[in-house]
Design a protein around this motif. Structure first.
Motif, short mmCIF file in Angstrom:
data_model
loop_
_atom_site.label_atom_id
_atom_site.label_comp_id
_atom_site.label_asym_id
_atom_site.label_seq_id
_atom_site.Cartn_x
_atom_site.Cartn_y
_atom_site.Cartn_z
N VAL A 51 -5.32 1.38 2.94
CA VAL A 51 -4.76 0.72 4.16
C VAL A 51 -6.17 -0.32 4.75
O VAL A 51 -5.86 -1.51 4.90
N ALA A 87 -1.36 -2.50 9.60
CA ALA A 87 -0.21 -3.09 8.73
C ALA A 87 0.84 -3.73 9.41
O ALA A 87 1.13 -3.64 10.46
N ALA A 120 -0.24 3.98 9.97
CA ALA A 120 -0.72 3.00 9.41
C ALA A 120 -0.45 1.50 9.88
O ALA A 120 -1.24 0.47 10.15
N CYS A 167 1.60 5.04 0.20
CA CYS A 167 0.78 6.16 1.01
C CYS A 167 1.42 7.34 0.96
O CYS A 167 2.74 7.57 1.02
N ASP A 179 -5.39 7.10 0.85
CA ASP A 179 -4.41 6.21 1.18
C ASP A 179 -4.93 5.45 2.56
O ASP A 179 -4.57 4.22 2.60
N GLU A 180 -5.63 6.24 3.32
CA GLU A 180 -6.07 5.75 4.57
C GLU A 180 -6.97 4.53 4.46
O GLU A 180 -7.01 3.47 4.91
N VAL A 230 3.17 -1.10 3.97
CA VAL A 230 3.03 0.26 3.59
C VAL A 230 4.32 0.79 3.22
O VAL A 230 5.33 0.87 3.69
N VAL A 276 0.39 -7.01 5.04
CA VAL A 276 0.28 -5.57 4.53
C VAL A 276 1.53 -4.90 4.71
O VAL A 276 1.72 -4.50 5.83
N VAL A 284 0.94 -1.29 0.14
CA VAL A 284 0.00 -0.16 0.01
C VAL A 284 0.83 1.19 0.02
O VAL A 284 1.39 1.78 0.92
#
Ligand SMILES: Cc1cc2nc3c(=O)[nH]c(=O)nc-3n(C[C@H](O)[C@H](O)[C@H](O)COP(=O)(O)OP(=O)(O)OC[C@H]3O[C@@H](n4cnc5c(N)ncnc54)[C@H](O)[C@@H]3O)c2cc1C
Ligand SMILES: Nc1ncnc2c1ncn2[C@@H]1O[C@H](COP(=O)(O)O)[C@@H](O)[C@H]1O
Lengths: 321, 273
Positions: free
Chosen positions: B41, B82, B77, B7, B37-38, B62, B60, B5
């Motif tokens: 996540v 994450a 995050a 961000c 982006d939040e 970030v 996950v 992800v």
């Protein structure tokens, strides 16, 4: 030979009016780049649409293939990139529609070209003006690569008129279509007899304060009396009062009608970003401190329950003559 | 399922933007995760979870390209859930969408995720480009502007709903792919991994807040800092920012007292009716 390429979206038979602003942007770019304005039509069975599109440009390149029926960036972007290279074009433009926003950056990647998104003005061959920070800033950017790519904000470029004489259609053979495993399944289209939001002369938008779908029905009556398009804030869409594709704002549709009604919506910056270029803005809100009043030409501090019925009655009177 | 992800941190959009001398002044702003982006996540977490809680499968990661302080947003995050974070040193002045996308490509090549989930747009530059560029550079399929995603039980494809101008478009994409998310992706039933949850899966109607436990746990999670040189991304920017200005101001309007007055003014003064 220099050229400016413009992606033209079509129905099965016609050029879509949403592409006409891109033609205008392409004509402006062509003044700086020299050479022809060349339209690109992609699809399945789009021969007559290409002929319709050719009324607006010097030439149309038509990519017609059963595998190109839906606008997949995976299949459309390589065709655009190849057309730019083969034609020696130095600019590629499209309207900032959901297709333009999806496909053009991918084409830019394949070309190694710099791209300016959602431009409101062509400043020179390579520089553009565009809104940033939800419209709280206006930013000038310069693309440094030989080929420039941009999407044009529909509301900021006039719809192009047909050219003096129609261009020729050049059919291009499409050898193979590689969708990389992307596959169109279905389009759940929002059915509406109203004009398109981006093109309507009057837009009536409602917010969370409309409370529910029944509240929106009253707004719709006003909308139809005005012959306008219906819009909504994010909160109203999220609450299911209006379909998502009616959201006006930074991340929804951008509109600039002659007349914009903002009813029971607060006027968050993200909403203003999508409507503050409207010519005349009317706000109806029960809270005198609502930020929407800062951009409204005419503000009425009242509830919609107390005002819309009277407004509808006035409209009917006016219509009756 | 491993999900990357990307961000970005953005200045708080609710604060008044200060522009002077052709530049945006951000010295006094507060920074936050780009809202999209939040949501990305949150989407990635839901794709690695059973909605009933407890069961989790997948990772996950970030990643951000930004100044050192971006660690704060990456920790946020991590506190949401994450697993790991990567921070590539960078600064908006030395970045454009192309540079970000090529840096992310290098990260994808080393991390080898099954899926990249990211915001459709950073709300400062409003470019809406990086996801599409990244997919183009990788030669991966792209699924943009998503309001829903269901991962197939075999983890090899996803069915998605995209918010398009005329409604909602449904597509199927093969993985690995790049997905960019729109606002409605955080709705209750928008995200599901068929290997982990049945069709009844339902989450909160919004992105999760970091819990105290999450914040404590985040302190111990890995946050790796990388120099951009080590990723071999260099060259000139493809898009340069020349200057920022204030948008033209609208002239002050008036308050009207009644519907009759409003209609009169629209008719005779504004002449729009
Ligand atoms: C990443 C991101 C992107 C976003 N993008 C968008 C976008 O594109 N478009 C968008 O609109 N929003 C967007 N938003 C949301 C935005 O920040 C606001 O939350 C939203 O616009 C608020 O909607 P609203 O004005 O309808 O609701 P509210 O802010 O709750 O306002 C409701 C208003 O109705 C008034 N009211 C209540 N009852 C009545 C009544 N009976 N009569 C008259 N007035 C009444 C109240 O006084 C209030 O001003 C975005 C947010 C984020 C985080
Ligand atoms: N500096 C960055 N670091 C990491 N991800 C980024 C950065 N800039 C943009 N992105 C990602 O790209 C998406 C689209 O951004 P943009 O194309 O700039 O509007 C964002 O939602 C992020 O997921």
């Amino acid at each position: 030979m220099a050229a400016t390429l413009v992606l033209l979206e079509t129905t099965a038979t016609n050029l879509r009016s949403s592409s006409l602003p891109a033609v205008t942007a392409a004509r402006e770019l062509a003044k700086h780049h020299g050479g022809q304005v060349v339209g690109v039509v992609i699809g399945a069975g789009v021969g007559s649409a290409a002929a319709d599109a050719a009324r607006f440009v010097d030439k149309v390149l038509c990519f017609d293939h059963p595998g190109l029926a839906s606008a997949l960036a995976e299949t459309w972007a390589p065709l655009l990139a190849a057309a730019v290279k083969e034609g020696g074009a130095s600019a590629l433009v499209a309207s900032a529609t959901s297709i333009g926003k999806d496909v053009l950056p991918r084409a830019a990647a394949l070309l190694g070209a710099g791209m300016a998104s959602d431009v409101v003005k062509v400043l020179s061959a390579k520089s553009f003006r565009r809104p940033t920070y939800a419209g709280n800033a206006i930013t000038d950017v310069e693309v440094t690569t030989a080929v420039v790519v941009c999407t044009a904000r529909q509301t900021e470029f006039a719809a192009a008129a047909p050219a003096a004489s129609p261009g020729a259609v050049e059919n291009r053979t499409v050898a193979a279509v590689g969708a990389l495993g992307s596959e169109f399944v279905a389009l759940h289209a929002t059915q509406s007899a109203r004009p398109d939001l981006a093109e309507a002369r009057v837009v009536v938008s409602g917010g969370r304060g409309m409370k529910d779908k029944a509240g929106f029905k009253v707004l719709e009556e006003l909308t139809d009396l005005l012959g306008g398009a219906l819009g909504a804030s994010r909160a109203a869409c999220d609450a299911g009062m209006a379909p998502n594709d009616l959201q006006v704002g930074q991340t929804g549709k951008v509109v600039a009608p002659d007349l914009y009604f903002a009813v029971a919506l607060s006027g968050a910056i993200q909403h203003l970003a999508g409507m503050k270029s409207s010519k005349v803005i009317v706000a109806i809100n029960k809270d005198p401190e609502a930020p929407i009043f800062q951009v409204a030409d005419y503000g009425l501090v009242a509830t919609w329950e107390a005002t819309l019925p009277a407004l509808i009655a006035e409209m009917k009177k006016l219509k009756a003559g | 399922m491993k999900i990357l992800v990307p961000c970005k941190r953005v200045p708080n959009p609710e604060l008044k933007l200060k522009i002077a001398g052709g530049a945006v002044e951000l010295a006094d702003t507060t920074w936050q995760l780009n809202p999209f982006d939040e949501y990305a996540v949150e989407t990635a977490l839901r794709l690695t979870e059973n909605y009933k809680g407890g069961e989790r499968s997948g990772e996950v990661v970030v990643a951000s390209i930004g100044p050192k302080d971006t660690a704060t947003q990456l920790r946020q995050a991590l506190a949401m859930g994450a697993d790991r974070a990567i921070l590539v040193a960078g600064d908006d002045a030395t970045l454009d969408a192309d540079r970000v996308a090529r840096t992310l490509r290098a990260l994808v090549e080393s991390e080898k995720p099954d899926l990249v989930v990211m915001g459709k747009q950073a709300v400062d530059g409003d470019d809406n480009q990086v996801g599409q560029l990244l997919a183009g550079y990788l030669g991966w399929p792209q699924a943009t502007f998503l309001s829903a995603i269901t991962l197939a039980a075999d983890g090899k494809s996803a069915t998605v709903c995209r918010e398009v101008d005329t409604g909602v478009e449904e597509r199927r994409v093969r993985l690995p792919a790049v997905a960019t998310v729109d606002l409605r992706i955080i709705n209750k039933k928008a995200v599901r991994n068929a290997a982990l949850s049945g069709p009844d899966a339902e989450w909160e109607d919004t992105q999760r807040l970091a819990s105290l436990k999450g914040i404590m746990a985040a302190k111990k999670k890995e946050l790796k800092e990388i120099a951009p040189e080590s990723l071999g991304v260099s060259g000139d920017l493809l898009v340069k920012t020349l200057r920022h200005d204030n948008p033209p101001a609208r002239k002050a309007g008036v308050k009207v007292a009644s519907v009759e007055e409003l209609v009169g003014k629209l008719h005779t003064e504004a002449k729009v009716m």
